[in-house]
Scaffold this active site. Sequence first.
Site, mmCIF file in Angstrom:
data_model
loop_
_atom_site.group_PDB
_atom_site.id
_atom_site.type_symbol
_atom_site.label_atom_id
_atom_site.label_comp_id
_atom_site.label_asym_id
_atom_site.label_seq_id
_atom_site.Cartn_x
_atom_site.Cartn_y
_atom_site.Cartn_z
ATOM 1 N N ASP A 122 0.846 -1.206 0.000
ATOM 2 C CA ASP A 122 0.000 0.000 0.000
ATOM 3 C C ASP A 122 0.870 1.240 0.000
ATOM 4 O O ASP A 122 1.792 1.372 0.802
ATOM 5 C CB ASP A 122 -0.952 0.035 1.201
ATOM 6 C CG ASP A 122 -2.203 0.839 0.877
ATOM 7 O OD1 ASP A 122 -3.291 0.240 0.735
ATOM 8 O OD2 ASP A 122 -2.097 2.084 0.720
ATOM 9 N N VAL B 236 1.911 1.022 -7.131
ATOM 10 C CA VAL B 236 1.765 -0.054 -8.119
ATOM 11 C C VAL B 236 2.361 0.324 -9.476
ATOM 12 O O VAL B 236 2.645 -0.552 -10.286
ATOM 13 C CB VAL B 236 0.286 -0.473 -8.298
ATOM 14 C CG1 VAL B 236 -0.187 -1.291 -7.103
ATOM 15 C CG2 VAL B 236 -0.624 0.733 -8.535
ATOM 16 N N SER C 145 -15.025 -2.503 -12.259
ATOM 17 C CA SER C 145 -16.090 -1.819 -11.529
ATOM 18 C C SER C 145 -17.332 -1.851 -12.415
ATOM 19 O O SER C 145 -17.215 -1.978 -13.644
ATOM 20 C CB SER C 145 -15.662 -0.365 -11.292
ATOM 21 O OG SER C 145 -16.780 0.464 -11.087
ATOM 22 N N TYR D 1 -12.083 6.886 -14.849
ATOM 23 C CA TYR D 1 -12.131 5.643 -14.059
ATOM 24 C C TYR D 1 -12.800 4.515 -14.846
ATOM 25 O O TYR D 1 -12.307 3.392 -14.872
ATOM 26 C CB TYR D 1 -12.898 5.957 -12.774
ATOM 27 C CG TYR D 1 -13.062 4.829 -11.799
ATOM 28 C CD1 TYR D 1 -12.017 4.452 -10.947
ATOM 29 C CD2 TYR D 1 -14.278 4.162 -11.668
ATOM 30 C CE1 TYR D 1 -12.191 3.438 -10.017
ATOM 31 C CE2 TYR D 1 -14.460 3.155 -10.739
ATOM 32 C CZ TYR D 1 -13.407 2.794 -9.915
ATOM 33 O OH TYR D 1 -13.582 1.787 -8.991
ATOM 34 N N SER E 43 -13.150 4.096 -18.088
ATOM 35 C CA SER E 43 -12.385 3.596 -19.238
ATOM 36 C C SER E 43 -11.157 2.826 -18.772
ATOM 37 O O SER E 43 -10.788 1.805 -19.367
ATOM 38 C CB SER E 43 -12.010 4.734 -20.198
ATOM 39 O OG SER E 43 -11.239 5.704 -19.546
ATOM 40 N N LYS F 228 -11.031 1.120 -15.977
ATOM 41 C CA LYS F 228 -11.564 -0.155 -15.485
ATOM 42 C C LYS F 228 -11.968 -1.066 -16.648
ATOM 43 O O LYS F 228 -11.878 -2.291 -16.538
ATOM 44 C CB LYS F 228 -12.738 0.084 -14.543
ATOM 45 C CG LYS F 228 -12.343 0.685 -13.190
ATOM 46 C CD LYS F 228 -11.374 -0.192 -12.427
ATOM 47 C CE LYS F 228 -11.350 0.042 -10.927
ATOM 48 N NZ LYS F 228 -10.258 -0.717 -10.269
ATOM 49 N N SER G 188 -16.215 1.304 1.792
ATOM 50 C CA SER G 188 -14.780 1.540 1.999
ATOM 51 C C SER G 188 -14.543 3.039 1.959
ATOM 52 O O SER G 188 -15.475 3.826 1.776
ATOM 53 C CB SER G 188 -13.959 0.868 0.897
ATOM 54 O OG SER G 188 -14.052 1.636 -0.293
ATOM 55 N N ARG G 189 -13.270 3.420 2.058
ATOM 56 C CA ARG G 189 -12.915 4.836 1.954
ATOM 57 C C ARG G 189 -13.451 5.444 0.662
ATOM 58 O O ARG G 189 -13.823 6.614 0.616
ATOM 59 C CB ARG G 189 -11.395 4.944 2.022
ATOM 60 C CG ARG G 189 -10.870 6.342 1.993
ATOM 61 C CD ARG G 189 -9.389 6.356 2.198
ATOM 62 N NE ARG G 189 -8.676 5.874 1.036
ATOM 63 C CZ ARG G 189 -7.371 6.048 0.841
ATOM 64 N NH1 ARG G 189 -6.660 6.679 1.744
ATOM 65 N NH2 ARG G 189 -6.786 5.602 -0.230
HETATM 66 P P1 NAI Z 1 -9.833 1.897 -0.579
HETATM 67 O O1 NAI Z 1 -9.525 3.323 -0.859
HETATM 68 O O2 NAI Z 1 -10.358 1.532 0.758
HETATM 69 O O3 NAI Z 1 -8.559 0.993 -0.849
HETATM 70 C C1 NAI Z 1 -7.699 1.208 -1.927
HETATM 71 C C2 NAI Z 1 -6.288 1.111 -1.420
HETATM 72 O O4 NAI Z 1 -5.384 1.268 -2.519
HETATM 73 C C3 NAI Z 1 -5.932 2.211 -0.412
HETATM 74 O O5 NAI Z 1 -5.464 1.634 0.788
HETATM 75 C C4 NAI Z 1 -4.870 3.037 -1.121
HETATM 76 O O6 NAI Z 1 -3.882 3.574 -0.243
HETATM 77 C C5 NAI Z 1 -4.265 2.008 -2.082
HETATM 78 N N1 NAI Z 1 -3.623 2.643 -3.219
HETATM 79 C C6 NAI Z 1 -4.067 3.670 -3.970
HETATM 80 N N2 NAI Z 1 -3.186 3.995 -4.911
HETATM 81 C C7 NAI Z 1 -2.138 3.146 -4.774
HETATM 82 C C8 NAI Z 1 -0.919 2.969 -5.488
HETATM 83 N N3 NAI Z 1 -0.583 3.770 -6.491
HETATM 84 N N4 NAI Z 1 -0.089 1.984 -5.096
HETATM 85 C C9 NAI Z 1 -0.397 1.174 -4.045
HETATM 86 N N5 NAI Z 1 -1.539 1.319 -3.321
HETATM 87 C C10 NAI Z 1 -2.394 2.285 -3.687
HETATM 88 O O7 NAI Z 1 -10.853 1.415 -1.722
HETATM 89 P P2 NAI Z 1 -11.616 0.031 -2.000
HETATM 90 O O8 NAI Z 1 -13.036 0.337 -2.116
HETATM 91 O O9 NAI Z 1 -11.175 -1.018 -1.068
HETATM 92 O O10 NAI Z 1 -11.094 -0.262 -3.491
HETATM 93 C C11 NAI Z 1 -10.368 -1.403 -3.881
HETATM 94 C C12 NAI Z 1 -10.526 -1.605 -5.379
HETATM 95 O O11 NAI Z 1 -11.885 -1.912 -5.681
HETATM 96 C C13 NAI Z 1 -10.168 -0.378 -6.216
HETATM 97 O O12 NAI Z 1 -9.494 -0.805 -7.390
HETATM 98 C C14 NAI Z 1 -11.521 0.202 -6.582
HETATM 99 O O13 NAI Z 1 -11.484 0.953 -7.760
HETATM 100 C C15 NAI Z 1 -12.338 -1.067 -6.713
HETATM 101 N N6 NAI Z 1 -13.773 -0.869 -6.610
HETATM 102 C C16 NAI Z 1 -14.348 -0.591 -5.398
HETATM 103 C C17 NAI Z 1 -15.715 -0.438 -5.326
HETATM 104 C C18 NAI Z 1 -16.408 -0.213 -4.033
HETATM 105 O O14 NAI Z 1 -17.659 -0.244 -4.013
HETATM 106 N N7 NAI Z 1 -15.679 -0.006 -2.937
HETATM 107 C C19 NAI Z 1 -16.564 -0.470 -6.524
HETATM 108 C C20 NAI Z 1 -15.875 -0.855 -7.715
HETATM 109 C C21 NAI Z 1 -14.524 -1.019 -7.745
#
Ligand code: NAI
Length: 306
Positions: free
Chosen positions: A39, A75, A150, A163, A165, A167, A197-198
């Site tokens: 992270d 990443v 997503s 986002y 595109s 995804k 989530s956040r």
């Molecule tokens: P979150 O914000 O709680 O977790 C995402 C994590 O990724 C964070 O801890 C952040 O620090 C880390 N992160 C961000 N950029 C980074 C980078 N460049 N390198 C390493 N770590 C990095 O969000 P969540 O909801 O847990 O999201 C996880 C995945 O699920 C994401 O790809 C999000 O787009 C996807 N997603 C989530 C949805 C939801 O309903 N929560 C819906 C659709 C997709």
Amino acid sequence: MSDIKFFDKVVIVTGAGGGLGRAYAIEFAKRGARVVVNDLGGSGAGEGASSSAADVVVAEIKAFGGDAVANYDSVEFGEKIVQTAIDNFGRVDILVNNAGILRDSSFTKMSDTDWELIYKVHVDGAYKLTKAAWPYMVNQGFGRVIFTTSAAGIYGNFGQANYSSAKSALLGLGKTLAIEGARKNVHVNVIAPIAGSRLTETIWGEDILKATSPDYVVPLVVKLCSEDNKDTGGVYEVGASWFAKVRVERSEGYAFGVDKDVSAEDVASKWDAICDFSNSAPAESIVSTFNAVGKMVGIDLLAAKK
Ligand code: NAI
């Protein structure tokens, strides 16, 4: 059905300092995996960095006797994250591409930075990690890769041109790598989660956030990454204890015949037939496209050679 265990497996979870990634990392560790908790620790919009997010999750895993190591790279430098797995555990078996940020804005107001940052994290990040892990998986004849799309990536969504595109790109990447990895037991699947989530806490109330706990997404990821999992190239929607598979569907279409000239007016006159889904069929591969056109006009594109 036997219990799913990961005793001899090394798992990388990106963005595992919170939300979905944290939940995956903890569950894999509980089931015996050695886990790289990656992270960057920045904001939800991709600004800043901190080691604490990953450290907290590693401490949680160690507290119950699990094995995990932290990695704080973005990443975008996925090869360093894979190297952390190799340096600490000597291998990589499972890669969950999960890290993500949001920079929502209507297309009119979207800046180049909004576009580029989203692509760097979601597309370049997933590419870099997978590219670095792929040779290990292919050579050892085992690999499981998850990409995180997503609903916005599947269907589009207002204010998310960047986002959605990005995804969508992961859908294509996942489908192609599933084809390329199949013979080497490297299975690649794509999930579209719904989770409190956040990223979603600013739009949902407390009751919805509770009902959409990341814990409801974890079982699908664990199943798809298990040794016994045979499914590859799938796209799944998941959240709030609901699990579903998504597929593309093709209308039968209308063919005028390759001996005819076809005008835009001709196409307009047959629009209802072209868009009629009453005789639709799943559209799951390029072969199915060739078969569909072949059936309608009597040519065999699969046999075609110059
Ligand atoms: P979150 O914000 O709680 O977790 C995402 C994590 O990724 C964070 O801890 C952040 O620090 C880390 N992160 C961000 N950029 C980074 C980078 N460049 N390198 C390493 N770590 C990095 O969000 P969540 O909801 O847990 O999201 C996880 C995945 O699920 C994401 O790809 C999000 O787009 C996807 N997603 C989530 C949805 C939801 O309903 N929560 C819906 C659709 C997709």
